[in-house]
Structures are given as C-alpha cells and as structure tokens.
Design a protein around this motif. Structure first.
Motif, PDB file in Angstrom:
ATOM      1  N   UNK A  66       0.630  -0.850   0.189  1.00 31.56           N
ATOM      2  CA  UNK A  66       0.291   0.389  -0.323  1.00 31.56           C
ATOM      3  C   UNK A  66       1.207   1.458  -0.340  1.00 31.56           C
ATOM      4  N   UNK A  67       1.922   1.124   0.590  1.00 27.31           N
ATOM      5  CA  UNK A  67       2.765   2.324   0.624  1.00 27.31           C
ATOM      6  C   UNK A  67       3.727   2.723  -1.201  1.00 27.31           C
ATOM      7  N   UNK A  68       3.687   3.840  -1.427  1.00 25.19           N
ATOM      8  CA  UNK A  68       2.980   3.798  -2.944  1.00 25.19           C
ATOM      9  C   UNK A  68       4.349   5.223  -3.162  1.00 25.19           C
ATOM     10  N   UNK A  69       5.114   5.814  -1.863  1.00 27.90           N
ATOM     11  CA  UNK A  69       6.166   6.421  -2.167  1.00 27.90           C
ATOM     12  C   UNK A  69       6.365   6.915  -0.570  1.00 27.90           C
ATOM     13  N   UNK A  87      -5.361   2.974   0.087  1.00 27.78           N
ATOM     14  CA  UNK A  87      -6.206   1.665   0.784  1.00 27.78           C
ATOM     15  C   UNK A  87      -6.984   1.942  -0.088  1.00 27.78           C
ATOM     16  N   UNK A  88      -8.162   1.467   0.510  1.00 28.56           N
ATOM     17  CA  UNK A  88      -9.516   1.079  -0.093  1.00 28.56           C
ATOM     18  C   UNK A  88      -9.985   1.861  -0.441  1.00 28.56           C
ATOM     19  N   UNK A  89      -9.774   3.086   1.035  1.00 30.86           N
ATOM     20  CA  UNK A  89     -10.482   4.834   0.077  1.00 30.86           C
ATOM     21  C   UNK A  89      -9.791   5.217  -0.818  1.00 30.86           C
ATOM     22  N   UNK A  90      -8.287   4.881  -1.574  1.00 31.50           N
ATOM     23  CA  UNK A  90      -8.083   5.572  -2.270  1.00 31.50           C
ATOM     24  C   UNK A  90      -6.296   5.672  -1.705  1.00 31.50           C
ATOM     25  N   UNK A 207      -5.425  14.870  -3.446  1.00 36.27           N
ATOM     26  CA  UNK A 207      -4.930  13.814  -2.382  1.00 36.27           C
ATOM     27  C   UNK A 207      -5.406  14.621  -1.019  1.00 36.27           C
ATOM     28  N   UNK A 208      -6.739  13.744  -0.339  1.00 42.56           N
ATOM     29  CA  UNK A 208      -6.763  14.150   0.907  1.00 42.56           C
ATOM     30  C   UNK A 208      -5.925  13.999   2.093  1.00 42.56           C
TER      31      UNK A 208
END
Length: 559
Positions: A66-69, A87-90, A207-208
C-alpha cells in the motif's frame, strides 16, 4: 511454610515490583490489582504520547503493501516523514510529525514567551519580506540558548526539532510549512476546520492529507499572518485576500460566510526549481523539433503567444523559453503574482501588480505597469496573462512599435485563440494579428496526468478575418508530434528581419538541435546551468560548439 506463604502474598500485593517477563511467560501474576494498575497507567498517558506510539507502529517498511512513496522533508531543521499510501478509500498523503508531550508543550510555551521578551523586532522588519530570514536566524539562536539552559541533557536532534517547531508556530504557518516546502506539491488547500487539508501532488493529483486545522479561528489567524506580511488585511468587511508568501507562493483566502463551509485558504506553490526546456523534452511535453523552432523564434525577436486551458502549463513553457533570449537584451515582465524565474545572466526587471488598500487607494494594475514598461526601453516584454481589452491594445501597440512580446491567454486551440483575441473582452482587430509570429497551444490530459504542446501555429490575417495555419500538432494516440503543414510566413519573416537565406536558417536550426541534444545527453537541466550554456551560445558560439564536440563539460559550465 506459613511464612513462605505470607511472603508470597506480600510479593503479590505489590504489583509495582512485578517482573515484566512473568507476563510473557504466562505465569499467574496478572491479578486484578496489576491489571487495574496497568490500565490506570495507560489512561495517564495522554493522547499525544499515544499518537507518538501509533506513528511509530504505523511507519511502514519500504516493502509494506500500500505504500506508494516515502520521503523526508526538513524545514528549519525540523524533519518529518511523508508517506503516500493507497488503501480501500484511495490514495492519501500522510505527514508524520514527531509528537510533543504535555510537559514539552508547556516548556515550549515558556520558551516562546521568553523569546518574545528578549528578541526585539522593528515594524520595518515585520513589513519587509526579505527580513524574515534574519529574524528567523536571531530567534533560532535565542531559542537554542534558552533550550540549552533549561534542558542541558537535550540531544542535538531533539533540540533542532523543538527549535523548528517554535519557528513554524511563531513565524510560520505551523504544520502547513511542511506542505509548503514539499517540492512535489503544486497546491495546498485548507477547505475549512471540518475537513482535512488537501494537496495537489505533481504525480498523484488531488490527495487528502492526515492534517486538519481544528478551529476556524486558526485559519483566520493564518490568513491574517499572510496579509500583514504584504501590508494587507482580511476582515469581515474585506473577506477576500489575494497575496503571496515570502517564498513567492500565491495565496488566496476567503472568509465565512462568503465561503459557506468555513474559512478557506488556497496556496499555489511557486516553483523552487523551475522546468527548463530540457525537462520538457525529457517528459515529452515537447520534442526536439518544436523546441528548436521556439528557440529560433525567440532568438530573432519574433512575437509569441502561448495559449491553453487552466493549469495546462502555459507559464511553465513561457518560463522555459525565456533563457533563449540573448543576454544583451533588456527584459521587462509584468505579472499579477511573480511566477517567472529566469537565469542570472539575463538583464531582467520583473514587475508585479498591487491591489488597492481597504480605502480603495494605491492600486497598480497590469495596464499601468504595461504602459510604464514602454518607457523603460525594453527589448522584450513578457505579460503574465492577457485578460482585458486595454492590456491587449497596449500589447499589440508594443508589437507594432518594434518590441518583442510574449504573453499567455486562455484558449484551447489556435483557432480558438484567434476567436478570443478578436471578440470581447479583448476585441483586437483581426488585421493586427499579423504581428503574432507564433502561437503555441498547451494541452492538459487530466485522465493521464500529462501536459503537451497541442499545436504550433502562425496567424494569417486579412482586413476583416484571421486564420490559423498549423505547423506542428500532437497525435494523442501515439503521443508524438508531427509536422502538419509548411510555413507560409514564419520563416519568411525571419529571413526578412535577419537577411538569412533558408539554407542559413536550416544550418542555424541544426546547430540548435546539436546543442540541445548534447544537453539532454549530459542531463544539464538546472536553470542556471542551462543559462550558462545559452549565454555562451550568444557570446562565443564557436567556442561552445567546439567544447561540445570535445565533450568538454567542465569548460562549458566552469566546474
């Protein structure tokens, strides 16, 4: 035997002496008293410490799913970790700041109060954006002395973090400073106290974040801090603010009830390391052929308009093309907010507009600056954005009086650029469009997150109408640029103005291709390094080409 039992009872009745290992070994030491004691201790630990522990647990390893950067940012010596995860929420943007406990927060408040009393700041320093660095330096020295006297055993790393925290809270925008100093972000938005702060990331889009301003008063306070630095104010009577930070970032603030959800602040980031034409070729915004064509146009004082939609990269392309101007030409730029950043070798005078004060006085509009710039003997005039008829009229007047002009405007195609220019609110007569030698149209594909030169055109104008002749266009299916048609007047204009034949023009273009290809190969993309090469091109072209043939980077860059 009885004595031994009593001793065991006595031992059990003092839970503070329980060996932690006994808990792991599964022994029967978890009595009610021990459990209550542990629960009581966990309640005493305040939420700050809990957050700190949670952050430590949440910090993922590089391979965690799940870690992109993941990267770090340092502001005033205070370091934080940035983790972008899916994650599931984006996709979300997470800032992990070292947590401050209650006792440490109380100490910082005490140090803050002492700093205010021992450090004096004049009104001129408060109003002068350039003085902020000096004020920060004084505050940091005083804060270091105070922290050392109060906590002599404090580690250097922790001391630097606490000093950074003090600087952000006293002279900055708190944790928002970390977002402002992230070079990967283009926009930072505080929607209201009810929502999380949002950012626009160059790679991932909107992004939030995990940050939120908890009180509306804090947002108003930040807006007031920004306003005071530029001699403005934002109140219920004047609820709109358009200003800039010391770093050059543009800020727009709107207060409640104009913004119905709550007070809002939008920060548009100013490029610390602007794109050069080498970057634009590398990321396929343009190609080698379109780059050398624009270089040719700018070198020989052709007028150029850059059009495109919102956030399509108009100003980025304009900024990337300006190092092509010879060093002995005077450049005057006129902008609402300072966005251009040109290399040091250019003879450049940047001008910015000023909005009126609350009494409606003191306004300096783009039209005022544009008219005034004509009296400054400019060789090149750069207009940030053409919006009104008066500005367009002055700009085209400048073109017809022998000044080279570069400007941006909103239009999605070359044909639409003509329509925008010849109709309200700009109302430029069609026959005047002959003065525009090149029109470059930018395009932004929101789905793919890419920006491209869509069209390069020249204008063919008659008495009552004007048409666009496309020279190059972008093929989205193949993501490449192709030649659309032959030029009817662009090369003719250059030949007439310079006396060069078409053969000489082609040779000139070949030299430019060679230089840019070498720069791409050597990855010389820094603004000032690129500027040095351009300066050398105009002062000693033969020396530059000879050094390129010998692959002598040191002689070209001076290092």
């Amino acid at each position: 035997m009885k004595k031994r039992k009593l001793k065991n009872k006595k031992f059990v009745s003092k839970p503070a002496k329980v060996n932690v290992k006994s808990k792991k070994d599964g022994k029967k030491n978890k009595k009610d008293g021990i459990i209550k004691k542990l629960k009581f201790k966990s309640k005493i630990k305040k939420s700050g410490l809990k957050k700190k522990l949670e952050i430590k647990n949440k910090k993922p390893a590089a391979k965690e799913k799940g870690v992109l950067e993941e990267y770090s940012i340092e502001v005033d010596k205070a370091k934080v970790k940035i983790i972008i995860r899916r994650d599931t929420s984006g996709v979300s943007y997470n800032v992990y700041v070292r947590d401050i406990g209650i006792a440490t927060a109380a100490l910082l408040n005490e140090v803050r109060n002492e700093l205010v009393s021992v450090t004096t700041i004049s009104m001129n320093e408060i109003m002068d954006p350039g003085a902020l660095a000096g004020i920060k330096k004084r505050f940091m020295q005083e804060a270091s002395t105070l922290l050392k006297s109060k906590l002599p055993t404090l580690t250097e790393e922790m001391k630097e973090f606490l000093i950074g925290k003090l600087m952000q809270d006293m002279l900055g925008l708190g944790e928002i400073e970390f977002l402002v100093n992230d070079p990967n972000l283009e926009e930072v938005v505080i929607p209201s106290s009810k929502e999380q702060i949002r950012i626009y990331h160059k790679k991932y889009g909107w992004l939030a974040t995990n940050l939120r301003i908890t009180k509306e008063d804090e947002i108003i306070n930040y807006a007031n801090i920004i306003a005071r630095r530029v001699g403005r104010q934002i109140t219920v009577l004047t609820p709109l603010l358009d200003a800039h930070l010391v770093t050059g970032d543009r800020v727009n603030a709107i207060l409640y009830p104009m913004s119905t959800k709550g007070n809002t602040i939008t920060i548009r980031k100013f490029a610390r390391d602007p794109f050069t034409i080498i970057d634009l070729i590398n990321n396929n915004t343009c190609d080698l052929e379109t780059a050398v064509l624009m270089w040719l146009a700018i070198e020989y004082e052709m007028n150029m308009l850059i059009s495109g939609g919102t956030a399509s990269g108009k100003t980025v392309l304009l900024n990337a093309c300006m190092p092509f101007i010879p060093p002995n030409h005077r450049i005057i730029s006129v902008e609402d907010t300072r966005e251009l950043m040109l290399p040091d070798f250019l003879y450049w005078t940047p001008l910015v507009t000023r909005t009126p004060n609350p009494e409606g006085k003191g306004e300096v509009s783009m039209l005022h600056l544009l008219i005034n710039s004509l009296r400054m003997r400019p060789d090149r005039i750069i207009l940030g954005e053409m919006r009104r008829e008066e500005e367009a009229r002055v700009l085209f007047e400048a073109m017809h009086t022998g000044h080279s002009v570069y400007a941006t405007l909103h239009a999605d195609t070359a044909a639409e650029t003509i329509a925008r220019l010849t109709n309200p609110p700009l109302n430029v007569p069609p026959n005047l469009l002959k003065a525009v030698n090149l029109n470059v149209v930018m395009f932004r594909d929101r789905r793919k997150g890419i920006r491209r030169i869509l069209q390069i055109a020249e204008f063919e104008a008659a008495q009552d109408r004007a048409e666009a002749n496309l020279l190059y266009r972008w093929i989205p299916e193949e993501d490449k640029f192709i030649k659309h048609s032959e030029s009817s007047r662009f090369f003719e204009d250059i030949s007439r103005n310079t006396g060069m034949s078409q053969t000489e023009i082609n040779k000139n273009l070949d030299e430019k291709r060679k230089i840019i290809s070498w720069l791409i190969k050597k990855n010389i993309r820094d603004l000032n390094d690129f500027g040095r090469v351009m300066n050398l091109y105009y002062t000693d072209k033969e020396g530059l080409i000879s050094a390129i043939n010998k692959n002598d980077t040191k002689n070209i860059l001076g290092r």
